[in-house]
Design a protein around this motif. Structure first.
Motif, PDB file in Angstrom:
ATOM      1  N   THR A 109     104.761  96.950 -65.894  1.00  0.00           N
ATOM      2  CA  THR A 109     103.542  96.785 -66.685  1.00  0.00           C
ATOM      3  C   THR A 109     103.844  97.232 -68.102  1.00  0.00           C
ATOM      4  O   THR A 109     104.607  98.174 -68.325  1.00  0.00           O
ATOM      5  CB  THR A 109     102.380  97.606 -66.103  1.00  0.00           C
ATOM      6  OG1 THR A 109     102.767  98.984 -66.009  1.00  0.00           O
ATOM      7  CG2 THR A 109     101.992  97.094 -64.735  1.00  0.00           C
TER       8      THR A 109
ATOM      9  N   THR B 218     105.990 102.117 -63.979  1.00  0.00           N
ATOM     10  CA  THR B 218     105.287 101.183 -63.096  1.00  0.00           C
ATOM     11  C   THR B 218     105.456 101.577 -61.635  1.00  0.00           C
ATOM     12  O   THR B 218     104.496 101.565 -60.852  1.00  0.00           O
ATOM     13  CB  THR B 218     105.807  99.758 -63.320  1.00  0.00           C
ATOM     14  OG1 THR B 218     105.593  99.383 -64.690  1.00  0.00           O
ATOM     15  CG2 THR B 218     105.101  98.766 -62.404  1.00  0.00           C
TER      16      THR B 218
ATOM     17  N   GLU C 260     103.190 104.414 -60.787  1.00  0.00           N
ATOM     18  CA  GLU C 260     101.858 104.238 -61.357  1.00  0.00           C
ATOM     19  C   GLU C 260     100.767 104.855 -60.485  1.00  0.00           C
ATOM     20  O   GLU C 260      99.778 105.375 -60.987  1.00  0.00           O
ATOM     21  CB  GLU C 260     101.586 102.743 -61.556  1.00  0.00           C
ATOM     22  CG  GLU C 260     100.680 102.455 -62.715  1.00  0.00           C
ATOM     23  CD  GLU C 260     100.812 101.014 -63.168  1.00  0.00           C
ATOM     24  OE1 GLU C 260     100.673 100.761 -64.368  1.00  0.00           O
ATOM     25  OE2 GLU C 260     101.068 100.135 -62.305  1.00  0.00           O
TER      26      GLU C 260
END
Length: 276
Positions: free
Chosen positions: A6, A227, A230
Motif C-alpha cells: 500500500t 503493508t 498493517e
C-alpha cells in the motif's frame, strides 16, 4: 502470497525534489520524438502521484500523456494533475499494472521512473514495449540501483532475524532482478532494431530532518513491510524502531544534514526499424 504494497502519496512526496532529479536527467537524454505534424502519444508507466508525469507536458506541450499506475491511492493523488495542458495537449491517468501491461496503441515515448524495480520479470517485457513504439520512438526508464547499500541491506537482514523471519522473510530482498546498466544495454541491443544509451549515476543526497533516511524509505522500500504488518500496529512500531536504530548507526547526521548516496540506473532505447 505477498500482498501488493500500500502506498502513501504524501510520504512519497516528502522528498519530491530528490526523487524528481533523476527523472529530469533521464528526459534530458531522450531524443526528439517522431510525432511530426501530430501530437506525440506518451505513456508514463508507474506514474505514482503524477508530479513527474506533469513534467512531460513541459517538454512536449501538445502531447497526449497518460500516466499509468496500479495503486488507487497514487492515482487519486495524480488526478489533480489531469486535464488539458497549457500547450494544447492533454494529461490523463488510468489503472495499469506493469507486470502485465501491453500497450494498447503505438506510442512515441514510453517512460518509467523508479517503478520497474517492483516488477521482478520486467526485463522480459522491454522488447515488447520497444516493438510497440512508432519508428523513431523511445523507451526510457530509470530504476534505483542501491539495493546493496546499508539502507536496503539492513532492511533485508532485519526481516530475516528470528524475531521477524516468519512474518517478513523476503520482504526486504525484493530487488535482485535489477540489471546493471551494461545488462540493460546488452539485453536491448540483443533484441535489435534500436539504439541504446545506458548509464548510472550516484546522487549524494543531503537529507534534512531527524531520522532522514528512515523518512525516505517509509515512502518506498519499507512499504512492503509496513503493508505486511498493517493489521498489527504494535509490531509495525517495533519493527520501525529496530530499523531506525540500525539506520542511525549507518547514516549518522552531520552538521548540514544526513548524507544518503543513492545509485540510479538509466536506459534510453530508440527504435530504428519497423513499419509506420
Amino acid at each position: 502470497m505477498d500482498l501488493a504494497p500500500t502506498w502513501d502519496p504524501q510520504q512519497y512526496l516528502r522528498h519530491a525534489a530528490h526523487r524528481t532529479r533523476p527523472f529530469r536527467d533521464l528526459l534530458a537524454r531522450v531524443p526528439e520524438l517522431p510525432a511530426a505534424g501530430r501530437p506525440a502519444r506518451i505513456a508514463d508507466l508507474g506514474c505514482g502521484p503524477g508530479n513527474v508525469t506533469a513534467l512531460l507536458t513541459e517538454r512536449w506541450p501538445d502531447a497526449h500523456v497518460t500516466g499509468l499506475d496500479s495503486s488507487p491511492d497514487m492515482l487519486k493523488e495524480a488526478a489533480g494533475h489531469a486535464g488539458p495542458t497549457p500547450g494544447g495537449g492533454h494529461l490523463d491517468f488510468a489503472p495499469a499494472d506493469a507486470t502485465d501491461w501491453t500497450p494498447e496503441t503505438a506510442y512515441d515515448l514510453i517512460v518509467s521512473n523508479a517503478a520497474l524495480q517492483w516488477v521482478p520479470d520486467h526485463p522480459s517485457s522491454l522488447p515488447g514495449w520497444i516493438d510497440s513504439l512508432r519508428p523513431g520512438g523511445t523507451l526510457a526508464f530509470q530504476v534505483p540501483g542501491n539495493f546493496t547499500s546499508p539502507s536496503h541491506a539492513l532492511l533485508g537482514e532485519l526481516c530475516e532475524t528470528p524475531r521477524w523471519r516468519e512474518r517478513l522473510a523476503g520482504h526486504g530482498r525484493r530487488f535482485v532482478h535489477i540489471l546493471s546498466a551494461a545488462g540493460y544495454l546488452e539485453l536491448l541491443l540483443a533484441h535489435g532494431g534500436c539504439t541504446v544509451d545506458a548509464w548510472e549515476t550516484t546522487y549524494v543526497q543531503l537529507l534534512q530532518g531527524q531520522d532522514a533516511v528512515l523518512d525516505w524509505v517509509k515512502g518506498t522500500a519499507l512499504r512492503p513491510v509496513l503493508t505486511a504488518l498493517e493489521g498489527d500496529p504494535q509490531a509495525q512500531q517495533e519493527f520501525v524502531e529496530e530499523y531506525r536504530d540500525l539506520l542511525r548507526e549507518a547514516y549518522p547526521p552531520g552538521p548540514q544534514g544526513t548524507l544518503f548516496p543513492f545509485r540510479r540506473i538509466f536506459a534510453v532505447a530508440t527504435r530504428t526499424d519497423g513499419p509506420q
